[in-house]
Design a protein around this motif. Structure first.
Motif, PDB file in Angstrom:
ATOM      1  N   ASN A 172      -0.691  -2.853   4.509  1.00 14.61           N
ATOM      2  CA  ASN A 172      -0.636  -1.424   4.189  1.00 14.61           C
ATOM      3  C   ASN A 172      -1.780  -0.700   4.888  1.00 14.61           C
ATOM      4  O   ASN A 172      -2.815  -1.304   5.189  1.00 14.61           O
ATOM      5  CB  ASN A 172      -0.749  -1.197   2.680  1.00 14.61           C
ATOM      6  CG  ASN A 172       0.379  -1.861   1.910  1.00 14.61           C
ATOM      7  OD1 ASN A 172       1.541  -1.696   2.254  1.00 14.61           O
ATOM      8  ND2 ASN A 172       0.029  -2.629   0.888  1.00 14.61           N
ATOM      9  N   ALA A 176       0.220   2.026  -1.490  1.00 15.37           N
ATOM     10  CA  ALA A 176       1.643   1.768  -1.315  1.00 15.37           C
ATOM     11  C   ALA A 176       2.167   1.024  -2.537  1.00 15.37           C
ATOM     12  O   ALA A 176       1.390   0.544  -3.378  1.00 15.37           O
ATOM     13  CB  ALA A 176       1.886   0.934  -0.052  1.00 15.37           C
ATOM     14  N   GLU A 234       3.473   4.804   4.562  1.00 15.06           N
ATOM     15  CA  GLU A 234       4.146   3.501   4.504  1.00 15.06           C
ATOM     16  C   GLU A 234       5.025   3.301   5.736  1.00 15.06           C
ATOM     17  O   GLU A 234       5.108   2.187   6.281  1.00 15.06           O
ATOM     18  CB  GLU A 234       4.993   3.392   3.235  1.00 15.06           C
ATOM     19  CG  GLU A 234       4.179   3.185   1.960  1.00 15.06           C
ATOM     20  CD  GLU A 234       5.055   2.809   0.779  1.00 15.06           C
ATOM     21  OE1 GLU A 234       5.894   1.897   0.925  1.00 15.06           O
ATOM     22  OE2 GLU A 234       4.898   3.437  -0.294  1.00 15.06           O
TER      23      GLU A 234
END
Length: 373
Positions: A172, A176, A234
């Motif tokens: 990430n 997230a 993301e």
């Protein structure tokens, strides 16, 4: 990552510049205009004996939006002066951003801004003195009790630093759905620390009765890892991870890259204001703007000229350009310049695919506060 050194929007007026890719931010300013008008009207009516109005825009960046709020505030005050038969005040305007901001572009635009303002205000306008103030708003910037109106839009979601203790946020680049709980906690604690210090600093600088209108990129949800604030990053993480899986970049480079941002909920913002105690809350409002700022009618828009896939593809291109203007300097500082074209090519494909499947919006949290006596 030394945020104060690397965080700035893309400079100049080129194709990838912030100046040419900030329509989302402009739409947010338009959406929040009534809140600013209410605040400045109440402020002016309280400070009528004052012969000077000091206005600050924190995180002003550069480009067409830089003078948007300043112009709007001055027009509102001038209208009130005419209604109340008062002489125009002198305007002292401070435009603040980090040292890496394109202040040269701002200074080159000053003359045209003043000329345009004079043309629009045919009945005249008070003297206007503008200055650039480089520096972080997570610290003192101005003399004590010197400011009347403080504005910030889409700048306070940026943190003073990447939170400490997020090394296990593997795969990430931000909070997230797959981030460990300690990562979410670290981001929230950094937001609390930064915003609390921001309020302390402004409390010393804003006069009693002075006001601030602050708009965050935020979220409605109480979940900090909800898609409302995190999905846009993301999807960029997915582009970077795809490149890592192909050996274009190293996996550990992705794992060690985290965005210094926090998208707060209304309750989180209110909580810090109440805790710090120097400001009374007038209003907290939530609004939304489409990821694709050119899509005025929403994601289900149908036209006789374009198919749904064509509209989405164009939207993916627009959103990629918007995000590139914001994120490119951060990416270059960590990964180097050689990956930029490839990461944004992949990012556009991913965005386009996602935007055909669901509604995508940026959530805005706007806070209006007054300095207590």
């Amino acid at each position: 990552m030394e945020v104060t050194h690397v965080l700035h929007m893309n400079e100049g007026i080129g194709d990838a510049s912030y100046a040419n890719n900030s329509l989302v931010q402009q739409k947010v300013l338009t959406l929040t205009k009534p809140i600013r008008e209410e605040a400045i009207t109440k402020l002016y009516r309280k400070m009528i004996p004052e012969s000077r109005l000091v206005i600050v825009d924190l995180g002003c960046s550069s480009g067409p939006n830089t003078f948007f709020v300043v112009s709007e505030v001055i027009k509102t005050v001038e209208k009130l002066c005419r209604e109340l038969n008062h002489q125009s005040p002198e305007y002292q305007v401070f435009l603040n951003d980090l040292p890496g901001n394109d202040f040269n572009n701002i200074f080159r635009s000053l003359t045209s801004f003043k000329n345009r303002l004079s043309q629009e205000m045919v009945s005249g306008v008070g003297p206007c003195f503008l200055s650039g103030v480089p520096g972080s708003f997570y610290g003192r910037l101005f003399p004590s009790k010197s400011l009347h109106f403080v504005h910030a839009s889409y700048s306070l979601q940026w943190l003073s630093q990447v939170p400490k203790g997020v090394e296990n946020n593997k795969g990430n680049i931000y909070m997230a759905s797959t981030s460990p709980s300690n990562v979410l906690k670290a981001y929230y604690q950094q937001f609390q620390k930064d915003f609390s210090f921001f309020l302390e600093c402004r409390a010393k600088e804003v006069v009693e009765g002075g006001c601030m209108v602050l708009t965050y990129l935020g979220r409605r949800s109480g979940d900090p890892s909800s898609k409302e604030g995190c999905l846009i990053w993301e999807l960029m993480a997915k582009a970077l991870n795809d490149m890592a899986s192909m050996g274009i970049i190293k996996e550990e480079e992705v794992d060690s890259f985290n965005i210094p941002q926090y998208t707060p909920s209304p309750s989180e913002v209110e909580r810090e204001v109440v805790k710090e105690g120097s400001f009374s809350i007038n209003r907290v409002e939530v609004s939304a703007v489409n990821w694709n700022a050119y899509d005025d009618d929403g994601w289900n828009k149908k036209t006789s000229e374009f198919s749904e896939s064509e509209v989405a593809s164009d939207g993916g291109y627009n959103v990629t350009k918007c995000m590139r203007a914001v994120a490119e300097p951060l990416l270059i500082s960590h990964f180097g310049e050689s990956i930029i074209e490839e990461v944004f090519r992949r990012y556009q494909e991913i965005l386009t695919d996602r935007m055909t499947k669901e509604k995508t919006e940026f959530i805005n949290v706007t806070l209006s506060v007054t300095r207590k006596a």
